[in-house]
Design a protein around this motif. Structure first.
Motif, PDB file in Angstrom:
ATOM      1  N   SER A  40       0.864  -1.232  -0.019  1.00 41.26           N
ATOM      2  CA  SER A  40      -0.056  -0.097   0.042  1.00 41.26           C
ATOM      3  C   SER A  40       0.923   1.268   0.044  1.00 41.26           C
ATOM      4  O   SER A  40       1.961   1.329   0.638  1.00 41.26           O
ATOM      5  CB  SER A  40      -0.885   0.043   1.154  1.00 41.26           C
ATOM      6  OG  SER A  40      -1.747  -1.197   1.439  1.00 41.26           O
ATOM      7  N   LEU A  41       0.304   2.339  -0.631  1.00 35.87           N
ATOM      8  CA  LEU A  41       1.110   3.562  -0.704  1.00 35.87           C
ATOM      9  C   LEU A  41       0.761   4.301   0.577  1.00 35.87           C
ATOM     10  O   LEU A  41      -0.386   4.297   1.305  1.00 35.87           O
ATOM     11  CB  LEU A  41       0.607   4.179  -1.670  1.00 35.87           C
ATOM     12  CG  LEU A  41       0.899   3.836  -3.128  1.00 35.87           C
ATOM     13  CD1 LEU A  41       0.447   4.526  -4.443  1.00 35.87           C
ATOM     14  CD2 LEU A  41       2.418   3.406  -3.274  1.00 35.87           C
ATOM     15  N   ILE A  42       1.700   5.212   1.030  1.00 33.61           N
ATOM     16  CA  ILE A  42       1.468   6.143   2.056  1.00 33.61           C
ATOM     17  C   ILE A  42       1.904   7.696   1.702  1.00 33.61           C
ATOM     18  O   ILE A  42       2.576   7.589   0.659  1.00 33.61           O
ATOM     19  CB  ILE A  42       2.172   5.664   3.493  1.00 33.61           C
ATOM     20  CG1 ILE A  42       3.683   5.296   3.198  1.00 33.61           C
ATOM     21  CG2 ILE A  42       1.395   4.412   4.124  1.00 33.61           C
ATOM     22  CD1 ILE A  42       4.313   4.974   4.303  1.00 33.61           C
ATOM     23  N   GLY A  43       1.562   8.740   2.444  1.00 39.74           N
ATOM     24  CA  GLY A  43       1.889   9.738   1.984  1.00 39.74           C
ATOM     25  C   GLY A  43       3.405  10.165   2.234  1.00 39.74           C
ATOM     26  O   GLY A  43       4.090   9.450   2.944  1.00 39.74           O
ATOM     27  N   GLN A  44       3.801  11.179   1.425  1.00 38.85           N
ATOM     28  CA  GLN A  44       5.304  11.454   1.217  1.00 38.85           C
ATOM     29  C   GLN A  44       5.951  11.926   2.339  1.00 38.85           C
ATOM     30  O   GLN A  44       7.173  11.803   2.983  1.00 38.85           O
ATOM     31  CB  GLN A  44       5.786  12.131   0.314  1.00 38.85           C
ATOM     32  CG  GLN A  44       5.332  13.375   0.104  1.00 38.85           C
ATOM     33  CD  GLN A  44       6.074  14.191  -1.025  1.00 38.85           C
ATOM     34  OE1 GLN A  44       7.119  14.008  -1.445  1.00 38.85           O
ATOM     35  NE2 GLN A  44       5.153  15.069  -1.696  1.00 38.85           N
ATOM     36  N   GLN A  94      15.539   4.295   6.639  1.00 39.61           N
ATOM     37  CA  GLN A  94      15.838   2.729   6.786  1.00 39.61           C
ATOM     38  C   GLN A  94      16.625   2.417   5.472  1.00 39.61           C
ATOM     39  O   GLN A  94      17.767   1.635   5.347  1.00 39.61           O
ATOM     40  CB  GLN A  94      14.978   1.773   6.856  1.00 39.61           C
ATOM     41  CG  GLN A  94      14.212   2.044   8.016  1.00 39.61           C
ATOM     42  CD  GLN A  94      12.896   1.175   8.352  1.00 39.61           C
ATOM     43  OE1 GLN A  94      12.552   0.497   7.418  1.00 39.61           O
ATOM     44  NE2 GLN A  94      12.084   1.246   9.322  1.00 39.61           N
ATOM     45  N   TYR A  97      10.934   5.070   6.526  1.00 42.18           N
ATOM     46  CA  TYR A  97      11.359   4.108   5.482  1.00 42.18           C
ATOM     47  C   TYR A  97      12.517   4.680   4.660  1.00 42.18           C
ATOM     48  O   TYR A  97      13.514   4.028   4.335  1.00 42.18           O
ATOM     49  CB  TYR A  97      10.295   3.588   4.484  1.00 42.18           C
ATOM     50  CG  TYR A  97       9.221   2.532   5.172  1.00 42.18           C
ATOM     51  CD1 TYR A  97       9.363   1.683   6.100  1.00 42.18           C
ATOM     52  CD2 TYR A  97       7.828   2.812   4.463  1.00 42.18           C
ATOM     53  CE1 TYR A  97       8.540   0.761   6.417  1.00 42.18           C
ATOM     54  CE2 TYR A  97       7.032   1.802   4.951  1.00 42.18           C
ATOM     55  CZ  TYR A  97       7.292   0.922   5.730  1.00 42.18           C
ATOM     56  OH  TYR A  97       6.410  -0.198   6.288  1.00 42.18           O
ATOM     57  N   ASP A 115       4.529  11.322   5.576  1.00 44.31           N
ATOM     58  CA  ASP A 115       3.909  10.357   6.873  1.00 44.31           C
ATOM     59  C   ASP A 115       5.245   9.714   7.458  1.00 44.31           C
ATOM     60  O   ASP A 115       6.112   9.585   6.636  1.00 44.31           O
ATOM     61  CB  ASP A 115       3.163   9.040   6.064  1.00 44.31           C
ATOM     62  CG  ASP A 115       2.344   8.128   6.993  1.00 44.31           C
ATOM     63  OD1 ASP A 115       3.085   8.043   7.964  1.00 44.31           O
ATOM     64  OD2 ASP A 115       1.209   7.752   6.876  1.00 44.31           O
ATOM     65  N   PRO A 116       5.353   9.819   8.797  1.00 48.67           N
ATOM     66  CA  PRO A 116       6.456   9.487   9.578  1.00 48.67           C
ATOM     67  C   PRO A 116       6.649   8.097   9.091  1.00 48.67           C
ATOM     68  O   PRO A 116       8.058   7.786   9.379  1.00 48.67           O
ATOM     69  CB  PRO A 116       6.012   9.490  11.001  1.00 48.67           C
ATOM     70  CG  PRO A 116       4.497   9.901  11.017  1.00 48.67           C
ATOM     71  CD  PRO A 116       4.004  10.498   9.696  1.00 48.67           C
ATOM     72  N   VAL A 117       5.950   7.386   8.899  1.00 48.19           N
ATOM     73  CA  VAL A 117       6.233   5.756   8.500  1.00 48.19           C
ATOM     74  C   VAL A 117       6.982   5.895   7.244  1.00 48.19           C
ATOM     75  O   VAL A 117       7.969   5.211   6.799  1.00 48.19           O
ATOM     76  CB  VAL A 117       5.154   4.950   8.420  1.00 48.19           C
ATOM     77  CG1 VAL A 117       5.529   3.664   7.956  1.00 48.19           C
ATOM     78  CG2 VAL A 117       4.314   4.961   9.497  1.00 48.19           C
TER      79      VAL A 117
END
Lengths: 410, 410
Positions: free
Chosen positions: B36-40, B51, B48, B42-44
Motif C-alpha cells: 500500500s502507498l502512504i503519504g510522502q 531505513q 522508510y 507520513d512518519p512511516v
C-alpha cells in the motif's frame, strides 16, 4: 551487519490519502506492478510499450504518435519537455499561478532559457487576454503553464490559449500532472503541443512514471537536435542541426527512438512502473473519460459543500477550482498541523498542508482517483469534524455529511 | 474507445532472464513493490527513507551520510552525479573499456565538461599506471569510470585508483550498476567519492531506482552549488557560491535536502520503487556481502566452465571477467539472433546479444541476483546445447552440464 539492522518486513499502515497527492492507488494497479519481469526487447515487452502508447493516446484524447513514458516522477516529464524543446537563450513565457509555475521557471532557467513570467495572485488564474498581450510583447518560442496547480487548487483555463499560440507561432506546453483525469483536458482540440503528467493524482497510481505526449510539430523541433550515442551509433548517422540537448536521460529525441520502431537502446525501461502506468490507463478508459471526470467533479463538489456546511471557508476563486482538490482556511487559533496529525493518528486519514504564502493558513483536501468516492468524502468530513470539535472549534455539527450526501443519489 | 482497445489483463509470460540484465526479481521484491502507498511526509514513509539510507550504506560498505535513491533508471544516477559535480568547463577523465564508458563521456559532454578518454580495446581493462599518467597530464577535477561494463563483460579493477586520485586531488566516481552485489566493491576502503547503481542486475530488483552514495568531500563540492526553489524558499536562504546545477531533477544538493532532516520538498518520492529498493537491500544484507559475491562467482564460473566444455570460446581477458556475466563467441556460420529466439520460444530463456563491435559475434550470458543459482546455470546450458545441436553445431554433448556441476557440491 546484524539482523537487527535489517528492519522489519515491509508492512505500511493502512491510510486514506485525502491530500493533494500522492493518493491510494487502485487495487488493480497494485496487482499489475507486482507482475513478473521480462526482457526489454522481448516481443511481449515491446508489445506492452506499444499498448501503453495507444492507451495514453486515449487518456490524452490525442492522435499524437509521440506519446510515451519518461522514467521518473512527474517533474522528470516536465524537465524532459523543457530541456528537449528549449535551447540556451530561447524565450519562454510562463504564468505563475502557484508553486508549480515557479517550478517551470526554475527548470527553464536551468536549461539556459530566458524566462518571462505572468505573475498571478495565488487563488486566481491567468486570462487569455493576459497571455496574448504577453506573447505579443515577449515573442517567446514556448508558452509553458501548469493546468491544475495543487498549491492553490486553481485550474488554469486552457481552451482559448492554444489558438493564440498557434496564431503567433508559439509552442504550447502544459504540465497537467495534478489535473489529468479529474478535469477536462482536450489536447488536440485545444492545440497543445506538449503535455506531461504523473500517475499519483487522479490516474490512481504510484509516483515514478511520467506519461507525455508531443504534437508532430513539437517532435520535429526536438528531432532537429537529435544526437545518437557513440556506443551504439551506426556509421551512416547524420547529426541533427540544432544544439545538442543538454541532458542524455531527458533527451526526448533519443527516447522517441527507443519507443519507436527503431528501438534504439537508451535507458532500461522501468518495467514495473510501465505495468502500473498501463493499468492506470486501462482503468481510466474502461470507466470512460467523461464518467471519470464527472466522478471527480461530484466528489470534489461534495467535499467543498461539506466543508462549507461545517462552517469553514474555502480558499481561492471557486469559479476556477480544480475538481479534485479544495483549499480550506484553517479556523482561527487552531494549529493546522496538530489537526492533521490527529486525523492521521486517530482515523488513519491524511489531508494536506500548504506551501509558501498559504503555509499554516490553508489545508488542502483531495478527492482523487480511487479515492474520488462518496465513502471517502463522508469519512473524511466526519473525521475532520470530530477533531475540530475536540479542539472546541465552533462547527455546525452533522451538517457537513448531510450537505455532501446531497450530491449523491440515495 | 472500445473495450477491444483496452488490451488484455497484464499477464507477462514466465521467462528465465539470463542476459546481461534486467533479470528476474527476487519474489520478495515483487511482494514489497505491491504494498500500500502512504503519504510522502507520513512518519512511516520518512522512516522508510531513513531505513533505505542505512540499508544502502550496508550494501555499499560505506559510512557516507549521503546515501540515497535517485528516482529513475540506473543512468539517471549517473547523470545526477555528473551534472551535480561537473560545472561547464570542468575537466573529467574517463577510461572507455566498453559502451558504458562512452555513455559517461556522452553525459559529461552534455553537461558542458571537457572530456579526456583513455581508450581501451574491448575485452581489456585500464591499468593504474595508465590512470596516473593520464591524471598527471590532464589534471581533471573528476575521474569517472564504469566498474563492470556489461558490453564487454570486463570488470575494471578499482582498488588502487582511489589512492592515486586522492594524491592528485581528483574526485573519483564509479558507475557500478552492473557489478554491485556480484563483484567486490569497497567504497570507503578504495576511496571512492561517488558511486551510482541500479537494481536490475545482481541486486535482483526491477529497473527504475538508482541508489547512490557520496563521500563528504563530494557532497561539499555539490553543496557549494546549492539553490533552493523559489516556490519553497525561506527568506533567510543564502545561495551557493558556485554555478547553479543545470538540472532541477538531478540536483543532488536539493535531493540531499529532501532525504535529510530538512525534508525540503523536491520530487514526490516513487514509493513503490523505494519499497522494491528497500527489499533488494534487505535480501542482500541478510545473505551477507561475502556470501552474495561468492554465489555470483560460483554461478559465473560454472557458466563459463560449461560453455567452454561445450566447445565454445569465451570473449575477453578472463582475468578481468565480471563474476555475473560472460561473453561467448557465436559459433561460425550460426545466426546468433536465431539461436536466441529459439531459446526464448522453446525454453522461455533469454540470453543477450551485443552492441557495437561485438554485435553479431558474441552472446552475453548473465548469472545475476535471484538467477545466480545452480538450476538456472544448468538449465541454460542444456537449453543452449540443444538449440546448437539443432543447428548442427559440433558441441561436446553433455559435457557442459558436467563441467558446471563440478562447481557445486553434491
Amino acid at each position: 551487519m546484524s539482523t537487527s539492522d535489517l528492519f522489519e518486513t515491509l508492512d505500511p499502515p493502512q491510510r486514506l490519502l485525502m491530500g493533494p497527492g500522492p493518493i491510494n492507488a487502485y487495487p488493480r494497479v497494485h496487482q499489475a506492478i507486482s507482475a513478473s519481469l521480462i526482457g526489454q526487447y522481448d516481443p511481449v515487452m515491446t508489445g506492452y510499450m506499444n499498448q501503453v502508447q495507444s492507451l495514453y493516446r486515449g487518456v490524452f484524447e490525442t492522435n499524437n504518435q509521440q506519446t510515451l513514458l519518461v522514467n521518473g516522477t512527474a517533474r522528470s516529464g516536465i524537465e524532459a519537455v523543457l530541456v528537449s524543446v528549449l535551447q540556451p537563450g530561447d524565450k519562454v513565457l510562463i504564468p505563475v499561478i502557484g508553486r508549480f509555475g515557479h517550478l517551470l521557471c526554475e527548470i527553464a532557467k536551468r536549461v539556459g532559457a530566458q524566462v518571462k513570467t505572468i505573475d498571478i495572485e495565488w487563488g486566481e488564474v491567468c486570462s487569455p487576454e493576459q497571455v496574448e498581450k504577453a506573447i505579443k510583447a515577449f515573442q517567446p518560442k514556448l508558452f509553458a503553464t501548469v493546468q491544475g496547480d495543487t498549491s492553490t487548487t486553481m485550474n488554469q483555463p486552457l481552451a482559448e490559449i492554444g489558438e493564440i499560440c498557434q496564431r503567433h507561432g508559439v509552442l504550447f506546453y502544459c504540465d497537467a500532472t495534478a489535473s489529468i483525469a479529474g478535469n477536462e483536458l482536450k489536447i488536440d482540440e485545444w492545440h497543445l503541443d506538449a503535455v506531461s503528467v504523473g500517475l499519483q493524482k487522479c490516474l490512481g497510481g504510484p509516483s515514478g512514471s511520467a506519461p507525455i505526449t508531443l504534437s508532430d510539430r513539437c517532435a520535429e523541433v526536438i528531432n532537429r537536435r537529435k544526437h545518437i550515442e557513440a556506443g551504439i551509433r551506426a556509421a551512416h548517422h547524420v547529426e541533427g542541426c540544432d544544439a545538442m540537448i543538454q541532458s542524455n536521460y531527458f533527451d526526448l529525441a533519443m527516447i522517441m527512438d527507443y519507443w519507436g520502431p527503431e528501438r534504439l537502446n537508451h535507458h532500461t525501461e522501468s518495467t514495473s512502473m510501465l505495468y502500473a502506468a498501463r493499468e492506470c490507463a486501462r482503468l481510466f478508459l474502461e470507466e470512460g473519460v467523461d464518467k471519470v471526470i464527472a466522478r471527480h467533479q461530484q466528489a470534489g463538489d461534495a467535499m467543498a459543500s461539506g466543508l462549507q456546511a461545517m462552517g469553514l471557508t474555502l480558499f481561492g476563486n471557486q469559479q476556477y477550482k480544480m475538481n479534485n482538490v479544495v483549499g480550506v482556511y484553517i479556523p482561527q487559533g487552531i494549529d493546522g498541523d496538530k489537526v492533521r496529525q490527529q486525523l492521521q493518528q486517530r482515523f488513519g486519514i491524511e489531508i494536506g498542508t500548504s506551501f509558501g504564502p498559504l503555509h499554516g493558513k490553508v489545508w488542502r483536501i483531495g478527492t482523487m482517483g480511487y479515492n474520488a468516492r462518496q465513502d471517502c468524502v463522508l469519512t473524511t468530513l466526519v473525521a475532520l469534524e470530530s477533531i475540530l470539535l475536540k479542539y472546541k472549534v465552533k462547527v455546525s455539527s452533522g451538517q457537513a455529511v448531510l450537505a455532501a450526501m446531497a450530491h449523491y443519489r440515495d
